[in-house]
Design an enzyme around this catalytic site. Structure first.
Site: not given
Ligand code: COA
Length: 277
Positions: A83, A128, A131, A151
């Site tokens: 999400a 999500g 999910e 989460e």
């Molecule tokens: N919501 C909003 N934005 C997200 C996102 C999410 N769940 N997951 C990734 N993004 C965005 C990042 O903020 C970033 O945006 P920006 O370039 O404007 O800063 C872009 O996507 C790329 O992500 P980034 O974190 O730079 O990539 P990474 O390769 O370093 O890491 C992940 C990849 C997946 C490990 C990391 O993005 C992450 O932990 N995301 C969240 C996962 C999460 O907790 N999901 C559950 C949400 S309830």
């Protein structure tokens, strides 16, 4: 022109632009989450488009099966990274509940669709994203995929049905482990615990899912739809009620022309010609 563009552009569910793309080929709708700059994170807008795309696919007689995947334009392979955290950080409790209901409605509609669905998990399927994959009837994963429910690391809980679908898929103990630790699992481990059905080299994943979906799309439509229905409705019914649902559907399907055709074709040693009646 978008990824997986099909040969069948006159079908009504095709979407060539937006956050959710849909192409159709050989009776299979390929749905592509298209928000590569945010690793296909599921904002309310994405969920809204997905809801409409699913409704269109369900109504489209040219489609017999569905593959859902993530845009390959992400900087790292992603199905959906969850999400949208940037959106949710501003939400009140009531807005969080609305968001949860939107995700639940969308994924419930996908799960209840009469056409079989396969999540082609091409990378991160977190929160999500995991999910969404679990709301599909089957999950095929790329060898580089990472699946999980992180989460708890944000101080929240899954809100799009994951707390309920995960234990049903992998058992309560493993679900507790994933939900309480927030740790993701790789494709091999996801396969071992039954979270995904199959694992493919990343470059082969979507084609493999589409090929399997094409096979399903060619099956007897009434029986195919009834199988989806009986498994879903029976899973949470008690054993007696579930058996009754099975007998009712067995009878309902049994009255179709396709049943006579299928049995005759078997006896006459020829391929059945399904009409969906
Ligand atoms: N919501 C909003 N934005 C997200 C996102 C999410 N769940 N997951 C990734 N993004 C965005 C990042 O903020 C970033 O945006 P920006 O370039 O404007 O800063 C872009 O996507 C790329 O992500 P980034 O974190 O730079 O990539 P990474 O390769 O370093 O890491 C992940 C990849 C997946 C490990 C990391 O993005 C992450 O932990 N995301 C969240 C996962 C999460 O907790 N999901 C559950 C949400 S309830």
């Amino acid at each position: 022109m978008h990824e997986h563009e099909g040969d069948c552009c006159d079908v009504s569910c095709v979407r060539t632009e937006g956050l959710v793309l849909v192409s159709v080929k050989d009776g299979v709708a390929t749905v592509t989450l298209n928000r590569p700059d945010k690793l296909n994170a599921l904002s309310a807008e994405v969920l809204g488009e997905l809801f409409l795309a699913i409704a269109d696919i369900e109504a489209d007689a040219a489609v017999g099966a569905v593959v859902i995947t993530g845009s390959t334009a992400c900087k790292r392979p992603s199905f959906a990274a969850g999400a949208d955290i940037a959106e949710m950080v501003e939400f009140t409790g009531l807005e969080m509940r609305e968001h949860s209901r939107l995700g639940q409605r969308t994924f419930a509609m996908l799960e209840a669709m009469s056409k079989p669905s396969i999540a082609a998990v091409n990378g991160f399927a977190l929160g999500g994203g995991c999910e969404l994959a679990m709301a599909c009837h089957m999950r095929f994963a790329a060898d580089c995929a990472l699946l999980g429910q992180p989460e708890i690391n944000l101080g929240i809980i899954p809100g799009f049905g994951g707390s309920q679908r995960l234990p049903r898929l992998v058992g309560q103990g493993r679900a507790f482990e994933l939900l309480l630790s927030g740790d993701p699992v790789n494709a091999a481990e996801a396969h071992r615990i039954g979270l995904v059905n199959r694992v493919y080299p990343a470059a082969e994943l979507v084609a493999a899912a589409q090929e399997f979906a094409t096979k399903l799309a060619g099956k007897a439509p009434i029986a195919r739809d009834a199988i989806v229905d009986v498994v879903l409705r029976g899973t949470d019914a008690g054993p007696e009620k579930a058996q009754a649902i099975e007998a009712d559907l067995f009878g309902l399907v049994g009255g179709s022309d396709d049943v006579k055709e299928g049995m005759k074709a078997y006896l006459e040693k020829r391929t059945a010609l399904w009409t969906g009646r």
